[in-house]
Design an enzyme around this catalytic site. Structure first.
Site, short mmCIF file in Angstrom:
data_model
loop_
_atom_site.label_atom_id
_atom_site.label_comp_id
_atom_site.label_asym_id
_atom_site.label_seq_id
_atom_site.Cartn_x
_atom_site.Cartn_y
_atom_site.Cartn_z
N TYR A 127 -34.99 25.03 18.76
CA TYR A 127 -34.86 26.07 17.72
C TYR A 127 -34.93 27.23 18.65
O TYR A 127 -36.15 27.79 18.99
CB TYR A 127 -35.59 26.12 16.68
CG TYR A 127 -35.24 26.91 15.36
CD1 TYR A 127 -34.55 28.11 15.60
CD2 TYR A 127 -35.51 26.73 14.02
CE1 TYR A 127 -34.07 28.78 14.49
CE2 TYR A 127 -35.23 27.52 13.17
CZ TYR A 127 -34.43 28.52 13.24
OH TYR A 127 -33.95 29.44 12.25
N CYS A 128 -34.15 28.18 18.94
CA CYS A 128 -34.11 29.81 19.52
C CYS A 128 -34.83 29.50 20.92
O CYS A 128 -34.19 28.99 21.67
CB CYS A 128 -35.16 30.57 18.43
SG CYS A 128 -35.06 32.28 19.12
N LEU A 129 -36.07 30.07 21.13
CA LEU A 129 -36.75 29.94 22.39
C LEU A 129 -36.84 28.53 22.59
O LEU A 129 -37.14 28.21 23.91
CB LEU A 129 -37.79 30.74 22.42
CG LEU A 129 -38.86 30.76 23.57
CD1 LEU A 129 -38.24 30.95 24.86
CD2 LEU A 129 -40.12 31.67 23.50
N PHE B 74 -30.47 24.78 17.97
CA PHE B 74 -30.36 25.90 17.03
C PHE B 74 -30.46 27.27 17.59
O PHE B 74 -31.40 27.61 17.98
CB PHE B 74 -31.51 25.59 16.18
CG PHE B 74 -31.68 24.56 15.27
CD1 PHE B 74 -30.54 23.45 15.43
CD2 PHE B 74 -32.46 24.12 14.34
CE1 PHE B 74 -30.43 22.28 14.56
CE2 PHE B 74 -32.43 23.07 13.43
CZ PHE B 74 -31.63 21.96 13.88
#
Length: 587
Positions: free
Chosen positions: A323-325, A351
């Site tokens: 997710y993201c980073l 994500f």
């Protein structure tokens, strides 16, 4: 008019008691911030000097903008006079769809407030158009001018001031001014909470407790390193997929965005689909972890988790979500494993994750050589980047929703913020180790090296995303202001294996935390992956509901439907959500 003298006296006494002490701290902090501003570490003054210089060479642009603006004002005066006499002329300027600042009925029904509103909208439109039409600005200056002009315009909205906000005026008359006294008390409390700097309260943080009403899915911490705890969740089905599911959240915030409440918990939903779910819960680092780098997050985070999952389940291959980073780390880890000829990841899901940073959206305003150098100096002094500082930057990207709405509610209306689990999580920010964050900003954002073969090395191994053949699923969101979907699409093209790209509705959080039962939003799918995001979107099909079900169908096909008896956490260290997540740094 409603008045409560004893309550007013109590609030005034509290205000007086706190003011002198807080004012001294606030003055010192402002002096430090003024020093930074005079050094122009963000390059704002330089950007606007570039703007003024270019404007001076094109007086026709200014003249044309002024004439157009005054023409709109003349039309507004005519419209206002007609409205005074009971007519309903069409608006000269209207708020954008979804602009909540002017939702009060008086902004439209009262001709005075309607005039104030439209005057502001006309000025805002022409100011922003004027700076946008200036040609020849350096790219960095152009981005900063556009961003900070919008911040200036947003700050001057009539909804932000007592005398021009009808709702605040009504409340002031009704309460005899008690709302303003309560608002001052709230303001002082937020300055006190921020240690001399303003930290706007967005929710009632006392209304939530991890493990009680957020992050409640039953599970156990089964492994930990200095950087993360690995949570294994209690299964909810008798049979589970043979391959476990490992989730790598970002370490900018806590993992439990995917487990806020029962009805919107992705973790709980994935368990119900028959997945054995493991989640990394990252530590909130202090100065002792200052020298932890991006490769440490890979070794002591992702890779250590894969080994622990194999030990717990006997499965060497796992399905992984980033997710993201966490998705950026997942992409880099896939490159590392490919270079080492290790098959550990059967499928990868991203994500709202950036692998290409050439177009980072408005976040790029805060990332250039001068600003990163200044940030590195501060981080090296403390050993970390304070999470609240990064949260403040993200809030500016949506200032009307995440700054000014709370200024009005908390300080002008004098109300306490509403309990909201998502904003509680948002306020539970985490620090970033100095060495890791410096590497991330310089190699990803400034140099954009992750997508270049051999552009970066992790643990001495060159990374080549093009050599990664792992089946991958990218989900991005159409209104994302942190990871723009056009950029995530470009990153998806780097990978050498089959990729499914899906575009969800809403933004960075709401578009991801969107359970099927909610029946909200929609998503777009396209089985092809053409060269550009525009070409992808033009051929995409819109489907109502949540992309979660599309993802489940995709991963079910990859898993082949093979099931094994449910796995129960063994030899736990402690109960979920675990001590790493429970630690909330006082700010």
């Amino acid at each position: 008019m409603t008045q409560n003298p004893p309550e007013l006296t109590r609030i005034c006494g509290s205000v007086a008691e706190r003011s002198s002490r807080i004012l001294a701290d606030f003055t010192q902090k402002q002096a430090e911030r003024l020093s930074s501003a005079m050094r122009d570490e963000m390059g704002i003054a330089r950007a606007f000097m570039d703007l003024y210089a270019r404007m001076a060479t094109d007086p026709a642009l200014l003249a044309n903008t002024s004439m157009n603006m005054w023409a709109d004002y003349l039309r507004l005066w005519q419209s206002t006079w007609l409205k005074m006499f009971g007519l309903q002329p069409p608006a000269v300027a209207e708020p954008a769809k979804g602009d909540a600042r002017f939702k009060d009925e008086d902004w439209s029904s009262n001709f005075v407030f309607d005039h104030v509103k439209q005057s502001y909208l006309i000025a805002a439109r022409h100011i922003q158009q004027a700076v946008a039409k200036v040609e020849g600005l350096p790219p960095e200056s152009e981005k900063k001018v556009a961003f900070f002009t919008r911040q200036y315009v947003d700050a001057l909205a009539p909804s932000n001031f007592l005398m021009t906000n009808p709702q605040v005026l009504r409340e002031t008359l009704h309460s005899g001014g008690q709302n303003l006294v309560r608002g001052l008390n709230n303001l002082l409390a937020d300055i006190e909470k921020g240690g001399g700097q303003l930290r706007i309260s967005m929710t009632d943080e006392t209304a939530f407790q991890l493990g009680r009403n957020v992050a409640t899915t039953p599970g156990k911490v089964v492994y930990q390193t200095a950087l993360m705890q690995l949570i294994q969740y209690q299964p909810t089905t008798e049979q589970v997929y043979k391959r476990p599911l490992v989730i790598i959240p970002p370490w900018i915030n806590k993992y439990y965005i995917l487990d806020l409440r029962e009805k919107n918990s992705f973790i709980r939903w994935a368990l119900a689909q028959g997945h054995s779910v493991f989640v990394l819960s990252w530590v909130n680092p202090d100065a002792s972890l200052a020298q932890k780098g991006f490769d440490d997050y890979m070794r002591e985070g992702a890779l250590a988790a894969f080994d622990a999952v194999e030990k717990a389940t006997g499965e060497r291959e796992v399905n992984v979500i980033g997710y993201c980073l966490g998705g950026t780390l997942l992409g880099a880890t896939l490159g590392y494993l490919t270079s080492k000829n290790q098959n550990r990841v059967a499928s990868a899901t991203f994500f709202v994750s950036l692998l290409d940073f050439s177009q980072p959206g408005e976040r790029g305003v805060f990332i250039d050589e001068a600003q990163v150098a200044s940030l590195e100096k501060k981080m090296n002094e403390r050993g970390y980047l304070e999470g609240s500082e990064m949260a403040g930057t993200f809030n500016l990207l949506r200032a009307n929703d995440l700054v000014w709405s709370f200024v009005v509610n908390n300080y002008l209306l004098g109300k306490d913020p509403f309990p909201f689990d998502l904003l509680y999580w948002n306020a539970d920010s985490t620090r970033m180790p100095a060495r890791m964050h410096s590497f991330y900003l310089r190699n990803m954002y400034i140099k954009n090296l992750l997508g270049q073969p051999g552009g970066i090395e992790l643990d001495g191994v060159p990374i080549d995303l093009g050599a990664v053949t792992t089946p991958s699923y990218f989900v991005s969101t159409v209104e994302d202001h942190i990871a723009p979907w056009q950029s995530t699409y470009k990153g998806a093209k780097y990978l050498g294996g089959p990729v499914r790209f899906v575009l969800g509705g809403s933004g960075h959080i709401a578009g991801i935390v969107n359970p099927p039962a909610a029946k909200k939003y929609h998503y777009w799918v396209n089985d092809a992956l053409p060269e550009t995001p525009d070409a992808w979107f033009s051929g995409a099909q819109q489907i109502p509901g949540s992309w979660w079900e599309d993802w489940q169908a995709w991963i079910d096909r990859l898993n082949g439907g093979e099931k094994v008896p449910a796995r129960v956490p063994r030899n736990p260290l402690e109960d979920a959500p675990g001590s790493y997540a429970m630690l909330r740094i006082a700010r």
